[in-house]
Design an enzyme around this catalytic site. Structure first.
Site, short mmCIF file in Angstrom:
data_model
loop_
_atom_site.label_atom_id
_atom_site.label_comp_id
_atom_site.label_asym_id
_atom_site.label_seq_id
_atom_site.Cartn_x
_atom_site.Cartn_y
_atom_site.Cartn_z
N ASN A 181 16.17 5.23 -1.88
CA ASN A 181 17.06 5.89 -2.84
C ASN A 181 17.71 7.08 -2.14
O ASN A 181 17.05 8.07 -1.85
CB ASN A 181 16.24 6.34 -4.05
CG ASN A 181 17.06 7.09 -5.08
OD1 ASN A 181 18.13 7.62 -4.80
ND2 ASN A 181 16.54 7.18 -6.29
N CYS A 238 22.59 11.81 -8.36
CA CYS A 238 22.87 10.41 -8.07
C CYS A 238 24.16 9.90 -8.68
O CYS A 238 24.61 8.80 -8.36
CB CYS A 238 21.69 9.56 -8.53
SG CYS A 238 20.10 10.12 -7.89
N HIS A 297 23.90 2.70 -8.60
CA HIS A 297 23.08 3.61 -7.81
C HIS A 297 21.77 2.91 -7.48
O HIS A 297 21.15 2.29 -8.34
CB HIS A 297 22.83 4.89 -8.59
CG HIS A 297 21.68 5.69 -8.09
ND1 HIS A 297 21.53 6.03 -6.77
CD2 HIS A 297 20.59 6.20 -8.76
CE1 HIS A 297 20.41 6.72 -6.63
NE2 HIS A 297 19.83 6.84 -7.81
#
Length: 332
Positions: free
Chosen positions: A288, A123, A257
């Site tokens: 996500n 990420c 993020h």
């Protein structure tokens, strides 16, 4: 007598020149997830902020999504593919060990022959790529660099795992980085903590998976990730602000993020962000998407006029490894 090695020099400064994204066609609401994990729409929304996520169809491959997002970024930047000096693709869901998907993406975009490689930084991968790209521009190894963050995390998600089944989505985001008259990408603050590598990981190595016949899905210790990201990453974000000489009140946007809205809220509170700072909430309808989440969120904020070109934003990525990276940027 040994001759001195000649070095190259590039632009004094670099910035993001354009952003593009690709969101898969399939929308998966919480109602489609909850039964297998004995959960509810309310529980998912409260725990993560997610209402729905995008999952890729078989045709929406890592390469196809990367090319679509990259093409949009090039168009937004006004740059032709043959002007690129490098293509960087950050992903953990390109399931072939080799070759790197970046080489195929470069060729399909019309940038064949340029340097191209993949980044595996989960990420934080987009922010890692952003730092590499601006360094290339400033040292003269490339004039323009395409940075792509792309994931098909639906391929790696266990639909029966209550801690992760509702979290992950698919998509691609991309930016073009090139020369600038003024600084457009601040100093990076990045690092890793391998002592916590087991907190977010693939359940099995590929060797173990072949022996067992079970696919190696992702697994995560949610509470540990929440504590680490909420507090340790706020300190990293503050350091990025300090190194860039930017105060929280100078920001126009915070684009972290898209891991979890509760983590985002905790970081915003720790940073004492003023009310005028717009905070990215792309996770609500995208899920996500790991390396793709920051450029996708930026693209949405530009499209909805939450931010405008020239605004100052703080970006931070963090995830499996554990790895992290943060920068202050100028919105393209």
């Amino acid at each position: 007598m040994t001759s001195a090695i000649r070095t190259s020099t590039g632009a004094e400064h670099a910035r993001i020149l354009g952003v593009g994204g690709y969101r898969p066609s399939r929308i998966v609401p919480n109602a489609e997830i909850v039964e297998r994990i004995d959960s509810s729409d309310e529980w998912i929304r409260t725990r993560s902020g997610i209402v729905s996520r995008r999952w890729a169809t078989p045709e929406e491959t890592v390469a196809a999504m990367s090319v679509a997002a990259g093409g949009k970024a090039l168009a937004a930047a006004g740059i032709q593919a043959d002007q690129l000096g490098c293509v960087l693709v950050s992903t953990v869901s390109h399931l072939a060990q080799t070759p790197a998907i970046a080489t195929s993406v470069a060729t399909e975009l019309g940038a064949g022959g340029v340097a191209a490689f993949d980044i595996s930084a989960a990420c934080a991968g987009f922010c890692y790529g952003l730092e590499l790209a601006q360094s290339m521009v400033r040292t003269g190894s490339a004039t323009y660099v395409l940075v792509v963050g792309v994931e098909r995390l639906s391929d790696l998600t266990d639909p029966d795992d209550r801690s992760t089944a509702f979290l992950f989505g698919d998509g691609a985001g991309a930016v073009v980085v090139g020369p600038a008259d003024e600084p457009g990408i601040g100093p990076v603050v990045w690092g890793s903590d391998g002592s916590q590598a087991d907190v977010i990981r693939q359940k099995q190595t590929w060797e173990q998976a072949l022996a067992s016949g079970e696919f190696p899905h992702l697994t995560m210790e949610g509470n540990q990730v929440f504590r680490w990201a909420s507090y340790a990453m706020a300190k990293v974000a503050q350091e990025a602000l300090d190194r860039a000489g930017v105060r929280p009140e100078d920001l126009d946007a915070f684009i972290p993020h898209q891991a979890n809205n509760r983590i985002t809220d905790a970081m915003a509170k720790a940073l004492k962000l003023p009310d005028h700072v717009v905070i990215a909430r792309d996770i609500a309808e995208q899920g996500n998407t790991s390396a793709a989440s920051i450029p996708l969120a930026m693209e949405r904020m530009l499209a909805t006029a939450e931010v405008k070109s020239g605004d100052t934003a703080l970006v931070i990525g963090f995830g499996a490894g554990l790895v992290y990276a943060a920068q202050v940027i100028t919105v393209p």
